[in-house]
Each structure stands twice: as C-alpha cells, then as structure tokens.
Design a protein around this motif. Structure first.
Motif, PDB file in Angstrom:
ATOM      1  N   ARG A 144      34.420  39.865  24.473  1.00  0.00           N
ATOM      2  CA  ARG A 144      35.339  38.730  24.492  1.00  0.00           C
ATOM      3  C   ARG A 144      35.553  38.261  25.923  1.00  0.00           C
ATOM      4  O   ARG A 144      35.535  39.064  26.859  1.00  0.00           O
ATOM      5  N   ALA A 145      35.770  36.965  26.090  1.00  0.00           N
ATOM      6  CA  ALA A 145      35.925  36.415  27.437  1.00  0.00           C
ATOM      7  C   ALA A 145      37.098  37.046  28.171  1.00  0.00           C
ATOM      8  O   ALA A 145      37.025  37.292  29.380  1.00  0.00           O
ATOM      9  N   ILE A 146      38.189  37.320  27.481  1.00  0.00           N
ATOM     10  CA  ILE A 146      39.351  37.930  28.142  1.00  0.00           C
ATOM     11  C   ILE A 146      39.015  39.334  28.619  1.00  0.00           C
ATOM     12  O   ILE A 146      39.521  39.789  29.662  1.00  0.00           O
ATOM     13  N   VAL A 147      38.144  40.039  27.914  1.00  0.00           N
ATOM     14  CA  VAL A 147      37.705  41.376  28.339  1.00  0.00           C
ATOM     15  C   VAL A 147      36.840  41.264  29.595  1.00  0.00           C
ATOM     16  O   VAL A 147      36.983  42.048  30.537  1.00  0.00           O
ATOM     17  N   VAL A 148      35.949  40.277  29.612  1.00  0.00           N
ATOM     18  CA  VAL A 148      35.111  40.054  30.794  1.00  0.00           C
ATOM     19  C   VAL A 148      35.998  39.739  31.995  1.00  0.00           C
ATOM     20  O   VAL A 148      35.763  40.234  33.104  1.00  0.00           O
ATOM     21  N   ARG A 149      37.013  38.914  31.781  1.00  0.00           N
ATOM     22  CA  ARG A 149      37.932  38.587  32.873  1.00  0.00           C
ATOM     23  C   ARG A 149      38.634  39.847  33.370  1.00  0.00           C
ATOM     24  O   ARG A 149      38.772  40.057  34.580  1.00  0.00           O
ATOM     25  N   TYR A 150      39.112  40.682  32.441  1.00  0.00           N
ATOM     26  CA  TYR A 150      39.781  41.926  32.847  1.00  0.00           C
ATOM     27  C   TYR A 150      38.839  42.765  33.706  1.00  0.00           C
ATOM     28  O   TYR A 150      39.232  43.239  34.779  1.00  0.00           O
ATOM     29  N   TYR A 151      37.612  42.928  33.252  1.00  0.00           N
ATOM     30  CA  TYR A 151      36.648  43.741  33.996  1.00  0.00           C
ATOM     31  C   TYR A 151      36.385  43.182  35.385  1.00  0.00           C
ATOM     32  O   TYR A 151      36.444  43.903  36.389  1.00  0.00           O
ATOM     33  N   LEU A 152      36.077  41.891  35.461  1.00  0.00           N
ATOM     34  CA  LEU A 152      35.720  41.291  36.750  1.00  0.00           C
ATOM     35  C   LEU A 152      36.884  41.286  37.734  1.00  0.00           C
ATOM     36  O   LEU A 152      36.681  41.292  38.948  1.00  0.00           O
ATOM     37  N   GLY A 153      38.110  41.279  37.226  1.00  0.00           N
ATOM     38  CA  GLY A 153      39.273  41.190  38.097  1.00  0.00           C
ATOM     39  C   GLY A 153      39.992  42.490  38.353  1.00  0.00           C
ATOM     40  O   GLY A 153      41.018  42.500  39.036  1.00  0.00           O
ATOM     41  N   ALA A 154      39.492  43.607  37.825  1.00  0.00           N
ATOM     42  CA  ALA A 154      40.242  44.862  37.904  1.00  0.00           C
ATOM     43  C   ALA A 154      40.077  45.589  39.239  1.00  0.00           C
ATOM     44  O   ALA A 154      40.959  46.348  39.647  1.00  0.00           O
ATOM     45  N   ALA A 155      38.972  45.372  39.922  1.00  0.00           N
ATOM     46  CA  ALA A 155      38.737  46.053  41.202  1.00  0.00           C
ATOM     47  C   ALA A 155      39.380  45.259  42.336  1.00  0.00           C
ATOM     48  O   ALA A 155      39.694  44.078  42.193  1.00  0.00           O
ATOM     49  N   HIS A 156      39.580  45.905  43.472  1.00  0.00           N
ATOM     50  CA  HIS A 156      40.099  45.174  44.622  1.00  0.00           C
ATOM     51  C   HIS A 156      39.074  44.140  45.054  1.00  0.00           C
ATOM     52  O   HIS A 156      37.862  44.394  45.065  1.00  0.00           O
ATOM     53  N   TYR A 157      39.549  42.972  45.430  1.00  0.00           N
ATOM     54  CA  TYR A 157      38.634  41.853  45.677  1.00  0.00           C
ATOM     55  C   TYR A 157      37.649  42.113  46.804  1.00  0.00           C
ATOM     56  O   TYR A 157      36.550  41.545  46.835  1.00  0.00           O
ATOM     57  N   ARG A 158      38.001  42.985  47.755  1.00  0.00           N
ATOM     58  CA  ARG A 158      37.083  43.226  48.875  1.00  0.00           C
ATOM     59  C   ARG A 158      36.072  44.329  48.583  1.00  0.00           C
ATOM     60  O   ARG A 158      35.176  44.577  49.384  1.00  0.00           O
ATOM     61  N   SER A 159      36.222  45.004  47.448  1.00  0.00           N
ATOM     62  CA  SER A 159      35.324  46.107  47.121  1.00  0.00           C
ATOM     63  C   SER A 159      34.056  45.588  46.445  1.00  0.00           C
ATOM     64  O   SER A 159      34.005  44.468  45.944  1.00  0.00           O
ATOM     65  N   THR A 160      33.027  46.416  46.448  1.00  0.00           N
ATOM     66  CA  THR A 160      31.818  46.114  45.691  1.00  0.00           C
ATOM     67  C   THR A 160      32.062  46.500  44.240  1.00  0.00           C
ATOM     68  O   THR A 160      32.532  47.601  43.951  1.00  0.00           O
ATOM     69  N   LEU A 161      31.770  45.601  43.331  1.00  0.00           N
ATOM     70  CA  LEU A 161      31.955  45.850  41.908  1.00  0.00           C
ATOM     71  C   LEU A 161      30.624  46.285  41.319  1.00  0.00           C
ATOM     72  O   LEU A 161      29.603  45.610  41.514  1.00  0.00           O
ATOM     73  N   ASP A 162      30.618  47.407  40.613  1.00  0.00           N
ATOM     74  CA  ASP A 162      29.377  47.905  40.026  1.00  0.00           C
ATOM     75  C   ASP A 162      29.406  47.671  38.517  1.00  0.00           C
ATOM     76  O   ASP A 162      30.314  48.123  37.827  1.00  0.00           O
ATOM     77  N   PHE A 163      28.418  46.949  38.040  1.00  0.00           N
ATOM     78  CA  PHE A 163      28.302  46.711  36.607  1.00  0.00           C
ATOM     79  C   PHE A 163      27.335  47.724  36.024  1.00  0.00           C
ATOM     80  O   PHE A 163      26.209  47.857  36.477  1.00  0.00           O
ATOM     81  N   HIS A 164      27.794  48.452  35.004  1.00  0.00           N
ATOM     82  CA  HIS A 164      26.954  49.463  34.378  1.00  0.00           C
ATOM     83  C   HIS A 164      27.277  49.521  32.888  1.00  0.00           C
ATOM     84  O   HIS A 164      28.258  48.926  32.422  1.00  0.00           O
ATOM     85  N   GLU A 165      26.454  50.230  32.156  1.00  0.00           N
ATOM     86  CA  GLU A 165      26.701  50.377  30.730  1.00  0.00           C
ATOM     87  C   GLU A 165      28.047  51.073  30.524  1.00  0.00           C
ATOM     88  O   GLU A 165      28.311  52.122  31.102  1.00  0.00           O
ATOM     89  N   GLY A 166      28.887  50.492  29.748  1.00  0.00           N
ATOM     90  CA  GLY A 166      30.218  51.054  29.514  1.00  0.00           C
ATOM     91  C   GLY A 166      31.308  50.310  30.254  1.00  0.00           C
ATOM     92  O   GLY A 166      32.490  50.506  29.954  1.00  0.00           O
ATOM     93  N   SER A 167      30.929  49.450  31.216  1.00  0.00           N
ATOM     94  CA  SER A 167      31.949  48.734  31.988  1.00  0.00           C
ATOM     95  C   SER A 167      32.845  47.895  31.089  1.00  0.00           C
ATOM     96  O   SER A 167      34.082  47.927  31.198  1.00  0.00           O
ATOM     97  N   LEU A 168      32.236  47.159  30.179  1.00  0.00           N
ATOM     98  CA  LEU A 168      33.013  46.272  29.332  1.00  0.00           C
ATOM     99  C   LEU A 168      33.778  47.046  28.266  1.00  0.00           C
ATOM    100  O   LEU A 168      34.874  46.643  27.858  1.00  0.00           O
TER     101      LEU A 168
END
Length: 471
Positions: free
Chosen positions: A289-313
């Motif tokens: 769901r789009a709201i889940v994608v938003r939660y995932y993309l916005g959960a880390a600190h903005y200056r950090s590197t975000l790692d996308f992996h299986e299970g992230s969503l």
C-alpha cells in the motif's frame, strides 16, 4: 526551542531561524525528467515533504519550490533516434514523477517551475557573471559560455575542496575552456540537436547548462537570498557547488542552509543502472500500500543511507498496522461515550523535541509507537479519558509525518464491489456466530471465528458487539 538543522556547507548543526520570522522559503532540486522515477527520487521528495510539514505545523508559512529540469543532455540523448520529441519525452516522465509523489501523499509544491520557462532569467545571470569577470564566452565560436572557476576564490567552499584537486568538469567539450574545471553556463546549439532545443541569446542560439537552471529558478521564485536549499547527497558536487559559486559570484546571497538527504542502497549495494539493481517507483508501489511505502521511506533519519531489502515493506506494514489497529479500536470503543471524537490533536513534547532536533524522525516514531502502546493499555483498563488523549496525539503525530490512516488521502473506497461483497459476507458470518453463541453452540461459534481468522480477518468482541478488521 528553535529547530536545529544540519547545514552541509557549515558541516554542523545550526539553529534554524527564517530570514523573515514566520515565513520559510525552500528550494529543492527536483527531477531531471529523462527516465522513470526510482526509489531514490521518492525518498528525496518525501524527506523535504516531512520538513515542510513540520515547519508548517510549527506555524510557519512555507513557500516550497521544487523544479523540473526538462531540458538536458540526457533528455535529448534519450529522445534521439526515436519518433518522440524531446519535450514530449520529458513531459511523459514528468507525469510519472507527479503520479508517484501523489500516491505517497507528498504535498504539491507551492510552485513547480520547468527550466524551459526561465531561460531569460538564466541569460540574465550569465550576463551579470560576464560583466563581473566570472564568466566568458568560448573563443572557438561554439556559442558556449563558461564559469571561470579561477576567478572565484570561494569555489569549492560547499564541499570543502581545493579546486586544484577537483576533477575536470565533463558537462561540455573542453576545447573552449580556459581551465578544465570551468563548467558550462550556456551550450551553443549543435548541428545534430533539434532546432526546438535552442533559444536565441547574446552568445548565439543554444540552451542552458544544468547548473544555471536551478540558480535562476530559485532566485526567480524565492528571491536572491532564501532559507533552505535541499537535494540528494549526490548533488552536492558538482551541481550544488556550481550553483553556489555562480549565484554568489553574480551577487546573490542564495541559500542560508544547505540540506542534503542520504541515498538509497539495495541489499547493501549502491543502486545503479550498471549493477541492474535499481528499484523503480512503479515497482515499489506495486509491492505494498502507498501509505506503507511512505512509512518505510520516511522512517530512517533523512541524512542516513536507506537500505532496501526483502522484508523492508513487511516491517513497515507491521508497524503501520499497530497504529491503524489502535485508532480503529479507540474509535469503536469511544464511539458511544462522551469521549467520542475527543482528544486534542497536538503532538507530545517528546515528539516535538525529536523533530526540532534535525528532523529526527526515528525518535519521533518511537514517541508515536509509545503513545499507541499507552493508548491500548488505557483501553484495556477502561481509562477512556487517557485513551482519547492518546488518540488525539497519535492523530497529530501521524498527520505531521503524512501517515495518518484516517486522512482522506489514504481512505480505501468501501463502495467498491469487492469490498461491498466482503463486508456482507463477514457481517453475515458474525451474525451466525452471535446466533450460535446465544444458542450455546460454542463449537459452531469458535469454528466461524477460526475461519475468519484464517482468512486474515481480526475479530474483537466488545460490549457493543463483535467488530472486524483486516490482519
């Protein structure tokens, strides 16, 4: 407490004080619309949406400008050899970006200028730079104009580099340059380029260089000096370094703060076309769901590197469901009481402290989930006053972060045929279960409950009857 932001130019946290109290001007480098948006584009746009929402919540009138680079070498290259005009290709991909932003609940900019609409402003800045001795037309009659990096002693200040150690600028043919590090402000029209990709200028027909575009659009819509310039970490050099040099050399104060968001990796590797590990926006939004994608993309600190992996969503889905479950439970329990719809929608102090501390969203989410747990405990204890207060705080925090499940933008259409049919079936089974319970046929009642649970339906028995929701 004033907000503190990490200023990439100063390389330290600074108290953020708007130039005009109560008004904030933000310029963010938007997409170069050469191809489809990927997860990194979405993450960057979301970061500045969170910043904008928080500054607005704090009572500021925010003017938010995010540009579209719709003329560029890569756009022309990708359109070459096809039947599609370069401007049509650019617009097609611009629509893809807009659709991705809208699905994620990213607020529309105050204004979203296209580079092609500000060519005159770009030429004006180039003219000032030539007059100030910081730019020169190439001597080879190519029509190119370059920024003279040696003429500007502050060149390299954003990224703390010595110009002698910088790589040569690769944005134009070096033959007309005085120095390999000089970068193109204006590019003379070439014989193999479409006539529609050229504008008349004092230096001949041509088109703007990439860097001058943002300098012109930022000044046009926010003035010669504004509060915040944002963008991805990959833009610090050469793009933002060159923006800063040409704008200040032309006499503008430009940005008071430089804010850069971290990049996105996939399975621990830098995302790149060469590795074939790019995750495109459409692919990502098909997975959850789009709201889940938003939660995932916005959960880390903005200056950090975000790692996308299986299970992230899946992790994001589970976290969001805890918020949704509490709000659903609270609304049902409070519906028939004097606390219905109550609870002041204001964020707790700990949440505000986290957001004021360089937009510390992970800590802010911690406060949000602590409040969800406290709200559930209050419901268990029948402390409806505390439950209502928690509900109001959860709504306020999730709204600031753009993940309020009750916001109209995330509403699931309950009148869709499939939803209507599902609702009718579940409610009939719940009626059958209640009839079985009244008849003391507990085996039948338990069987119906087990069938619903196996189908992904959560059943909660309350004083006002059984209520159901999705797992």
């Amino acid at each position: 407490m004033s907000m503190r932001l990490y200023d990439s130019k100063a390389q330290t946290l600074r108290d953020f004080l708007p130039i005009v109290p109560g008004k904030v001007g933000i310029y963010v480098c938007g997409p170069t619309v050469q191809s489809s948006p990927h997860i990194g584009h979405l993450r960057s746009a979301l970061v500045y949406d969170q910043l904008r929402r928080w500054l607005s919540y704090r009572g500021n009138d925010v003017t938010f400008i995010r540009n579209v680079t719709d003329i560029d070498d890569k756009i022309l290259l990708n359109a070459a050899g096809t039947t599609e005009q370069w401007w049509a290709l650019a617009y097609r991909f611009e629509l893809e970006f807009t659709a991705g932003y809208q699905k994620l609940g990213i607020l529309a900019p105050t204004y979203e200028p296209r580079a092609t609409a500000s060519v005159q402003e770009m030429q004006d800045i180039i003219g000032r730079l030539i007059d100030n001795g910081h730019a020169y037309p190439a001597a080879d009659d190519s029509g190119d104009v370059y920024f003279d990096t040696r003429s500007w002693p502050a060149y390299g200040e954003l990224t703390r580099q010595n110009p002698d150690n910088m790589e040569a600028a690769t944005d134009a043919d070096p033959r007309g340059k005085r120095d390999a590090r000089d970068f193109a402000l204006w590019k003379g029209h070439k014989a193999d380029e479409p006539a529609s990709a050229g504008w008349a200028s004092p230096w001949g027909t041509g088109r703007p260089g990439w860097h001058i575009e943002c300098s012109a659009m930022a000044a046009r819509y926010l003035g010669p000096q504004f509060d915040i310039h944002g963008g991805g970490l990959d833009l610090r050099f050469p793009h933002h370094e060159n923006e800063l040099a040409q704008s200040t050399a032309a006499g503008d104060g430009f940005a008071n703060f430089w804010v850069h968001n971290g990049l996105v990796n996939t399975n621990g590797q830098k995302m790149s076309k060469s590795l074939g590990n790019s995750v495109y926006a459409a692919e990502l939004l098909d997975q959850a769901r789009a709201i889940v994608v938003r939660y995932y993309l916005g959960a880390a600190h903005y200056r950090s590197t975000l790692d996308f992996h299986e299970g992230s969503l899946a992790e994001a889905e589970a976290a969001l469901e805890r918020i949704e479950s509490f709000l659903d439970r609270a609304d049902r329990r409070l519906a028939d009481t004097r606390f219905a719809g109550s609870g002041v929608e204001i964020v707790p102090d700990d949440f505000a402290t986290a957001m004021d501390d360089d937009l510390a969203v992970p800590q802010a989410l911690g406060v949000l989930h602590d409040t969800v747990r406290a709200g559930n405990a209050a419901l268990d204890a029948e402390d409806l006053h505390a439950a209502a207060a928690a509900r109001g705080q959860v709504l306020a925090m999730s709204e600031v972060l753009g993940i309020n499940p009750l916001s109209p933008g995330w509403a699931v259409a309950t009148d869709e045929p499939a939803m209507v049919a599902l609702t009718a079936l579940v409610e009939r089974l719940l009626d059958d279960r209640e009839t079985a319970r009244q008849s003391r046929d507990y085996a039948a009642a338990d069987r119906i409950r087990d069938e619903l649970v196996a189908a992904g339906i959560t059943i909660e028995d309350t004083p006002s009857g059984a209520h159901w929701s999705f797992d």
